[in-house]
Design a protein around this motif. Structure first.
Motif, PDB file in Angstrom:
ATOM      1  N   SER A 111       0.847  -1.193   0.000  1.00  0.00           N
ATOM      2  CA  SER A 111       0.000   0.000   0.000  1.00  0.00           C
ATOM      3  C   SER A 111       0.877   1.236   0.000  1.00  0.00           C
ATOM      4  O   SER A 111       0.565   2.240   0.641  1.00  0.00           O
ATOM      5  CB  SER A 111      -0.918  -0.005   1.216  1.00  0.00           C
ATOM      6  OG  SER A 111      -1.823  -1.065   1.121  1.00  0.00           O
ATOM      7  N   THR A 112       1.997   1.162  -0.740  1.00  0.00           N
ATOM      8  CA  THR A 112       2.932   2.282  -0.698  1.00  0.00           C
ATOM      9  C   THR A 112       3.172   2.934  -2.052  1.00  0.00           C
ATOM     10  O   THR A 112       3.311   4.145  -2.122  1.00  0.00           O
ATOM     11  CB  THR A 112       4.285   1.830  -0.127  1.00  0.00           C
ATOM     12  OG1 THR A 112       4.795   0.750  -0.917  1.00  0.00           O
ATOM     13  CG2 THR A 112       4.155   1.379   1.321  1.00  0.00           C
ATOM     14  N   VAL A 113       3.264   2.153  -3.098  1.00  0.00           N
ATOM     15  CA  VAL A 113       3.543   2.731  -4.416  1.00  0.00           C
ATOM     16  C   VAL A 113       2.659   2.108  -5.487  1.00  0.00           C
ATOM     17  O   VAL A 113       2.153   0.992  -5.336  1.00  0.00           O
ATOM     18  CB  VAL A 113       5.029   2.567  -4.840  1.00  0.00           C
ATOM     19  CG1 VAL A 113       5.973   3.225  -3.862  1.00  0.00           C
ATOM     20  CG2 VAL A 113       5.391   1.122  -5.068  1.00  0.00           C
ATOM     21  N   HIS A 114       2.483   2.866  -6.538  1.00  0.00           N
ATOM     22  CA  HIS A 114       1.827   2.366  -7.748  1.00  0.00           C
ATOM     23  C   HIS A 114       2.843   2.332  -8.877  1.00  0.00           C
ATOM     24  O   HIS A 114       3.773   3.149  -8.908  1.00  0.00           O
ATOM     25  CB  HIS A 114       0.668   3.284  -8.172  1.00  0.00           C
ATOM     26  CG  HIS A 114      -0.621   2.945  -7.515  1.00  0.00           C
ATOM     27  ND1 HIS A 114      -1.390   3.880  -6.882  1.00  0.00           N
ATOM     28  CD2 HIS A 114      -1.291   1.781  -7.399  1.00  0.00           C
ATOM     29  CE1 HIS A 114      -2.480   3.308  -6.392  1.00  0.00           C
ATOM     30  NE2 HIS A 114      -2.442   2.034  -6.696  1.00  0.00           N
ATOM     31  N   TYR A 115       2.640   1.415  -9.802  1.00  0.00           N
ATOM     32  CA  TYR A 115       3.412   1.368 -11.039  1.00  0.00           C
ATOM     33  C   TYR A 115       2.487   1.880 -12.125  1.00  0.00           C
ATOM     34  O   TYR A 115       1.308   1.525 -12.167  1.00  0.00           O
ATOM     35  CB  TYR A 115       3.855  -0.060 -11.361  1.00  0.00           C
ATOM     36  CG  TYR A 115       4.574  -0.735 -10.214  1.00  0.00           C
ATOM     37  CD1 TYR A 115       5.664  -0.116  -9.596  1.00  0.00           C
ATOM     38  CD2 TYR A 115       4.177  -1.972  -9.747  1.00  0.00           C
ATOM     39  CE1 TYR A 115       6.328  -0.731  -8.534  1.00  0.00           C
ATOM     40  CE2 TYR A 115       4.841  -2.595  -8.700  1.00  0.00           C
ATOM     41  CZ  TYR A 115       5.905  -1.976  -8.095  1.00  0.00           C
ATOM     42  OH  TYR A 115       6.563  -2.572  -7.055  1.00  0.00           O
ATOM     43  N   LEU A 116       3.016   2.732 -12.998  1.00  0.00           N
ATOM     44  CA  LEU A 116       2.165   3.270 -14.044  1.00  0.00           C
ATOM     45  C   LEU A 116       2.944   3.487 -15.329  1.00  0.00           C
ATOM     46  O   LEU A 116       4.172   3.536 -15.336  1.00  0.00           O
ATOM     47  CB  LEU A 116       1.498   4.573 -13.597  1.00  0.00           C
ATOM     48  CG  LEU A 116       2.355   5.775 -13.211  1.00  0.00           C
ATOM     49  CD1 LEU A 116       2.775   6.577 -14.434  1.00  0.00           C
ATOM     50  CD2 LEU A 116       1.561   6.668 -12.274  1.00  0.00           C
ATOM     51  N   TYR A 117       2.173   3.602 -16.407  1.00  0.00           N
ATOM     52  CA  TYR A 117       2.741   3.977 -17.693  1.00  0.00           C
ATOM     53  C   TYR A 117       2.382   5.433 -17.925  1.00  0.00           C
ATOM     54  O   TYR A 117       1.209   5.813 -17.848  1.00  0.00           O
ATOM     55  CB  TYR A 117       2.180   3.108 -18.815  1.00  0.00           C
ATOM     56  CG  TYR A 117       2.723   3.491 -20.170  1.00  0.00           C
ATOM     57  CD1 TYR A 117       4.070   3.293 -20.466  1.00  0.00           C
ATOM     58  CD2 TYR A 117       1.913   4.070 -21.133  1.00  0.00           C
ATOM     59  CE1 TYR A 117       4.590   3.656 -21.704  1.00  0.00           C
ATOM     60  CE2 TYR A 117       2.426   4.429 -22.375  1.00  0.00           C
ATOM     61  CZ  TYR A 117       3.750   4.225 -22.653  1.00  0.00           C
ATOM     62  OH  TYR A 117       4.277   4.582 -23.872  1.00  0.00           O
TER      63      TYR A 117
END
Length: 178
Positions: A111-117
């Motif tokens: 619940s700390t980071v998201h991965y995104l494009y």
């Protein structure tokens, strides 16, 4: 698919096998085509082929809290979030985007980071889940992002397994380690 991506997926398969999950199954072509259409409608351009290639090998992966999502939510032996469902959910929240309308969530760590494009920069990014604008790391390819992020999850899984074996007094392969 790059050698780097193939190597990390091979490690994921081996870890899944250790826990009796079997190999990650590929996404269906119908789900991939639905995701392509959704992406094109939402962002006005084609989905990155790297994501399509990944889904043809795996309908999402989760290892030690590190996840790259499937085209859409599904549950079989375990639950995997979907890119379409999650982006639609977060898309209702003004804080989700940096205002550019050019970011597509593809995964997360705990619940700390998201991965995104990031469509504007053509980069794969690790961002703070709460601010959604603080970029921690940037990668030039999905393979680089997956290798780094899934690699961390796999390393954690191996450390946890080794500690569990040591605390039980057992060993794997007779050498006391994994």
């Amino acid at each position: 698919m790059t050698d780097e991506f193939a190597q990390i997926l091979s490690r994921v398969r081996a870890t899944y096998d250790k826990f009796g999950y079997g190999p990650p199954s590929p996404a269906s072509e119908a789900d991939i085509e639905e995701a392509r259409g959704w992406f094109s409608d939402r962002f006005g351009e084609p989905m990155p082929e790297e994501l399509v290639e990944f889904w043809r090998v795996s309908a999402g992966i989760e290892v030690s809290g590190v996840a790259l999502w499937a085209p859409k939510d599904w549950e079989d032996q375990y639950y995997v979030q979907g890119v379409i469902d999650t982006n639609e959910l977060y898309g209702q929240d003004a804080d989700y985007d940096d205002g550019s309308g050019t970011r597509c969530l593809i995964g997360q760590r705990d619940s700390t980071v998201h991965y995104l494009y990031n469509l504007q920069n053509r980069t794969w990014e690790v961002v703070d889940q709460f601010s959604m604008v603080d970029v921690f790391e940037t990668y030039g390819s999905l393979a680089e992002l997956a290798s780094h992020c899934l690699g961390e999850g796999l390393d954690q899984e191996e450390r946890s397994l080794k500690m569990a074996l040591e605390s039980d007094g057992g060993s794997e392969g007779g050498d006391g380690g994994v």
